[in-house]
Scaffold this motif. Structure first.
Motif, PDB file in Angstrom:
ATOM      1  N   PHE A 121      67.210  41.949  23.883  1.00  0.00           N
ATOM      2  CA  PHE A 121      66.126  41.696  22.945  1.00  0.00           C
ATOM      3  C   PHE A 121      66.228  42.599  21.718  1.00  0.00           C
ATOM      4  O   PHE A 121      66.258  42.138  20.584  1.00  0.00           O
ATOM      5  CB  PHE A 121      64.777  41.897  23.644  1.00  0.00           C
ATOM      6  N   HIS A 122      66.322  43.901  21.939  1.00  0.00           N
ATOM      7  CA  HIS A 122      66.205  44.856  20.837  1.00  0.00           C
ATOM      8  C   HIS A 122      67.492  45.080  20.055  1.00  0.00           C
ATOM      9  O   HIS A 122      67.436  45.605  18.937  1.00  0.00           O
ATOM     10  CB  HIS A 122      65.681  46.187  21.376  1.00  0.00           C
ATOM     11  N   SER A 123      68.617  44.709  20.604  1.00  0.00           N
ATOM     12  CA  SER A 123      69.869  44.940  19.877  1.00  0.00           C
ATOM     13  C   SER A 123      69.956  44.118  18.597  1.00  0.00           C
ATOM     14  O   SER A 123      70.743  44.429  17.699  1.00  0.00           O
ATOM     15  CB  SER A 123      71.070  44.626  20.778  1.00  0.00           C
ATOM     16  N   TRP A 124      69.122  43.070  18.474  1.00  0.00           N
ATOM     17  CA  TRP A 124      69.172  42.202  17.302  1.00  0.00           C
ATOM     18  C   TRP A 124      68.266  42.668  16.175  1.00  0.00           C
ATOM     19  O   TRP A 124      68.302  42.101  15.083  1.00  0.00           O
ATOM     20  CB  TRP A 124      68.827  40.766  17.703  1.00  0.00           C
ATOM     21  N   ASN A 125      67.470  43.704  16.411  1.00  0.00           N
ATOM     22  CA  ASN A 125      66.577  44.184  15.358  1.00  0.00           C
ATOM     23  C   ASN A 125      67.335  44.729  14.160  1.00  0.00           C
ATOM     24  O   ASN A 125      66.847  44.662  13.030  1.00  0.00           O
ATOM     25  CB  ASN A 125      65.637  45.265  15.908  1.00  0.00           C
ATOM     26  N   SER A 126      68.522  45.294  14.398  1.00  0.00           N
ATOM     27  CA  SER A 126      69.287  45.879  13.293  1.00  0.00           C
ATOM     28  C   SER A 126      70.181  44.854  12.594  1.00  0.00           C
ATOM     29  O   SER A 126      70.872  45.189  11.641  1.00  0.00           O
ATOM     30  CB  SER A 126      70.148  47.041  13.806  1.00  0.00           C
ATOM     31  N   HIS A 127      70.179  43.610  13.076  1.00  0.00           N
ATOM     32  CA  HIS A 127      70.938  42.530  12.437  1.00  0.00           C
ATOM     33  C   HIS A 127      70.003  41.737  11.527  1.00  0.00           C
ATOM     34  O   HIS A 127      68.890  41.398  11.930  1.00  0.00           O
ATOM     35  CB  HIS A 127      71.526  41.575  13.479  1.00  0.00           C
ATOM     36  N   LEU A 128      70.449  41.435  10.331  1.00  0.00           N
ATOM     37  CA  LEU A 128      69.646  40.584   9.458  1.00  0.00           C
ATOM     38  C   LEU A 128      69.900  39.121   9.788  1.00  0.00           C
ATOM     39  O   LEU A 128      70.260  38.303   8.942  1.00  0.00           O
ATOM     40  CB  LEU A 128      69.934  40.889   7.992  1.00  0.00           C
ATOM     41  N   TYR A 129      69.726  38.821  11.060  1.00  0.00           N
ATOM     42  CA  TYR A 129      69.731  37.464  11.596  1.00  0.00           C
ATOM     43  C   TYR A 129      68.269  37.079  11.830  1.00  0.00           C
ATOM     44  O   TYR A 129      67.363  37.892  11.707  1.00  0.00           O
ATOM     45  CB  TYR A 129      70.467  37.394  12.933  1.00  0.00           C
ATOM     46  N   THR A 130      68.046  35.856  12.239  1.00  0.00           N
ATOM     47  CA  THR A 130      66.680  35.423  12.548  1.00  0.00           C
ATOM     48  C   THR A 130      66.210  35.908  13.917  1.00  0.00           C
ATOM     49  O   THR A 130      65.015  35.905  14.195  1.00  0.00           O
ATOM     50  CB  THR A 130      66.594  33.885  12.535  1.00  0.00           C
ATOM     51  N   ASP A 131      67.133  36.330  14.772  1.00  0.00           N
ATOM     52  CA  ASP A 131      66.816  36.466  16.199  1.00  0.00           C
ATOM     53  C   ASP A 131      65.812  37.571  16.525  1.00  0.00           C
ATOM     54  O   ASP A 131      64.859  37.348  17.273  1.00  0.00           O
ATOM     55  CB  ASP A 131      68.112  36.660  16.983  1.00  0.00           C
ATOM     56  N   GLY A 132      66.033  38.793  15.997  1.00  0.00           N
ATOM     57  CA  GLY A 132      65.099  39.870  16.277  1.00  0.00           C
ATOM     58  C   GLY A 132      63.724  39.575  15.705  1.00  0.00           C
ATOM     59  O   GLY A 132      62.692  39.791  16.353  1.00  0.00           O
ATOM     60  N   TYR A 133      63.692  39.094  14.490  1.00  0.00           N
ATOM     61  CA  TYR A 133      62.464  38.705  13.787  1.00  0.00           C
ATOM     62  C   TYR A 133      61.721  37.625  14.575  1.00  0.00           C
ATOM     63  O   TYR A 133      60.511  37.717  14.815  1.00  0.00           O
ATOM     64  CB  TYR A 133      62.891  38.212  12.413  1.00  0.00           C
ATOM     65  N   PHE A 134      62.467  36.608  14.998  1.00  0.00           N
ATOM     66  CA  PHE A 134      61.898  35.498  15.748  1.00  0.00           C
ATOM     67  C   PHE A 134      61.380  35.962  17.106  1.00  0.00           C
ATOM     68  O   PHE A 134      60.262  35.613  17.513  1.00  0.00           O
ATOM     69  CB  PHE A 134      62.958  34.416  15.925  1.00  0.00           C
ATOM     70  N   GLY A 135      62.178  36.752  17.822  1.00  0.00           N
ATOM     71  CA  GLY A 135      61.775  37.224  19.144  1.00  0.00           C
ATOM     72  C   GLY A 135      60.493  38.026  19.093  1.00  0.00           C
ATOM     73  O   GLY A 135      59.602  37.871  19.953  1.00  0.00           O
ATOM     74  N   SER A 136      60.356  38.890  18.091  1.00  0.00           N
ATOM     75  CA  SER A 136      59.133  39.686  17.963  1.00  0.00           C
ATOM     76  C   SER A 136      57.925  38.800  17.728  1.00  0.00           C
ATOM     77  O   SER A 136      56.856  39.005  18.332  1.00  0.00           O
ATOM     78  CB  SER A 136      59.287  40.689  16.809  1.00  0.00           C
ATOM     79  N   LEU A 137      58.080  37.788  16.872  1.00  0.00           N
ATOM     80  CA  LEU A 137      56.954  36.894  16.598  1.00  0.00           C
ATOM     81  C   LEU A 137      56.588  36.038  17.809  1.00  0.00           C
ATOM     82  O   LEU A 137      55.422  35.681  17.992  1.00  0.00           O
ATOM     83  CB  LEU A 137      57.274  36.003  15.398  1.00  0.00           C
ATOM     84  N   VAL A 138      57.566  35.721  18.655  1.00  0.00           N
ATOM     85  CA  VAL A 138      57.274  34.988  19.892  1.00  0.00           C
ATOM     86  C   VAL A 138      56.358  35.824  20.786  1.00  0.00           C
ATOM     87  O   VAL A 138      55.378  35.317  21.352  1.00  0.00           O
ATOM     88  CB  VAL A 138      58.571  34.630  20.640  1.00  0.00           C
ATOM     89  N   VAL A 139      56.660  37.118  20.916  1.00  0.00           N
ATOM     90  CA  VAL A 139      55.825  37.992  21.751  1.00  0.00           C
ATOM     91  C   VAL A 139      54.430  38.127  21.149  1.00  0.00           C
ATOM     92  O   VAL A 139      53.413  38.063  21.865  1.00  0.00           O
ATOM     93  CB  VAL A 139      56.476  39.382  21.892  1.00  0.00           C
ATOM     94  N   ILE A 140      54.364  38.317  19.842  1.00  0.00           N
ATOM     95  CA  ILE A 140      53.064  38.448  19.171  1.00  0.00           C
ATOM     96  C   ILE A 140      52.244  37.172  19.364  1.00  0.00           C
ATOM     97  O   ILE A 140      51.059  37.212  19.701  1.00  0.00           O
ATOM     98  CB  ILE A 140      53.264  38.748  17.673  1.00  0.00           C
ATOM     99  N   ALA A 141      52.889  36.028  19.169  1.00  0.00           N
ATOM    100  CA  ALA A 141      52.184  34.746  19.326  1.00  0.00           C
ATOM    101  C   ALA A 141      51.750  34.528  20.772  1.00  0.00           C
ATOM    102  O   ALA A 141      50.672  33.976  21.024  1.00  0.00           O
ATOM    103  CB  ALA A 141      53.081  33.598  18.867  1.00  0.00           C
TER     104      ALA A 141
END
Length: 371
Positions: A121-141
């Motif tokens: 989950f967290h390894s994608w936060n440092s990538h400017l891909y959609t995945d970390g951004y998207f994953g965080s919003l899934v949890v928030i939602a």
């Protein structure tokens, strides 16, 4: 809700921060490969060029903040701070989700620790891909679904706006809406509140199909014609083909006409998605993945069995969510680096926490003494 004590919260925040620093040190702010696509589009839009393939609207929620960053003249790497902020908010929401269940503090701490350290989950936060951004919003939602679906009118519409926004971050973003609908049915929320997301789900599904069919160089179903298990990697399943594609002229018809091939393709995609080791990873990399998978899946299996034996219907939307996020991997392909599993992980780790709580109760362990 029964929140964690302050000391436990601060400890978990420290762990989350250490993990973020580790991945930042490991990758830096990664702006290569797929990130180049979003950065270039944002730059062109900031310069006034809006002529892009229709399928990029499915990523508009991620490209938009990049455009703003470009407009104000900042480095695109500032996008990492946005992703980091969302990640922390998601981490907080995950703990709050656990606090909505009848769990011991020890189990909640263990579950939050698993989430804070989850490499998938967290390894994608440092990538400017959609995945970390998207994953965080899934949890928030997911947390907002539990708090706002049956809340005030203002709270309800703020949830609907968030769900609509998430649809424009990744093509699979709309799959979060059925999770909310299942939650609403389980809690017998007013039908009128369920009708709105149902209408949006059907309307947006048509747009996704249109974008997939008309987007330039964006034909994910092509992986099915190539019989790819992992995206872009050839398989050895051609030998099981009975009826060639040209004779049926449709992907569903092709699968229907080749049942043996279809079963093998879908089952192997499911296996490659769930068991995330890869032959092209190093032994140490695969070892870490193996240990994580054993911990996550073993405790989740215990939690799943326990919940169904006790007929805990209030967890149904979590189990449904686990299944929903596997569907794209099965129907399209498993990713090289498992990033398509990002939205699946929070649901899995919630069920893992149920398993941990069961094990603690079985052993007669009492609440944590942290205060």
């Amino acid at each position: 809700m029964n929140y964690l004590p302050k000391k436990a919260w601060l400890f978990l925040v420290f762990i989350w921060l250490v993990v973020q620093l580790f991945w930042l040190y490991r990758f830096g702010i990664y702006i290569e490969e797929e990130a180049v696509v979003y950065i270039n589009i944002a730059g062109r839009i900031a310069s006034g060029d809006w002529q892009h393939s229709v399928h990029y609207w499915l990523y508009a929620g991620y490209i938009a903040p990049m455009v703003v960053i470009k407009w104000v003249g900042l480095s695109i790497k500032w996008m990492y701070l946005i992703q980091l902020g969302l990640s922390f908010f998601a981490f907080s929401c995950f703990i709050k989700i656990l606090s909505t269940f009848s769990l011991s503090n020890t189990a909640k701490m263990a579950g939050a620790f698993l989430f804070a350290t989850c490499p998938f989950f967290h390894s994608w936060n440092s990538h400017l891909y959609t995945d970390g951004y998207f994953g965080s919003l899934v949890v928030i939602a997911l947390y907002w679904i539990t708090q706002k679906f049956n809340g005030s009118r203002k709270a309800y519409w703020s949830l609907i706006i968030l769900l609509v926004f998430i649809c424009f971050i990744r093509p699979v973003g709309f799959l979060l809406i059925p999770v909310g609908i299942v939650y609403a049915f389980t809690l017998r929320i007013k039908p009128i509140r369920i009708l709105v997301p149902v209408i949006w789900l059907f309307a947006f599904s048509f747009f996704v199909v249109y974008a997939l069919q008309n987007g330039k160089d964006f034909f994910y179903p092509g992986h099915n014609l190539d019989l790819n298990i992992i995206c872009g990697l050839p398989s050895e399943l051609q030998q099981f083909e009975i009826t060639p594609y040209r004779e049926v002229n449709s992907i569903p018809g092709y699968f229907w006409s080749n049942p043996g091939l279809t079963i093998r393709l879908f089952s192997q995609r499911l296996l490659k998605s769930l068991w995330m080791t890869r032959p092209y990873f190093s032994n140490s990399h695969n070892l870490v993945i193996t240990v994580c998978c054993i911990v996550y899946y073993l405790t989740a299996l215990i939690g799943l069995v326990y919940a169904f034996r006790k007929k805990m219907l209030n967890y149904l939307y979590i189990f449904f969510g686990m299944a929903v996020w596997l569907i794209p991997n099965i129907l399209l392909c498993a990713d090289w680096h498992n990033r398509f599993m990002v939205p699946f992980m929070p649901f899995l780790l919630i069920v893992s926490t149920l398993g941990i709580d069961f094990l603690l109760n079985k052993k007669g362990l009492k609440e944590t003494a942290i205060k």
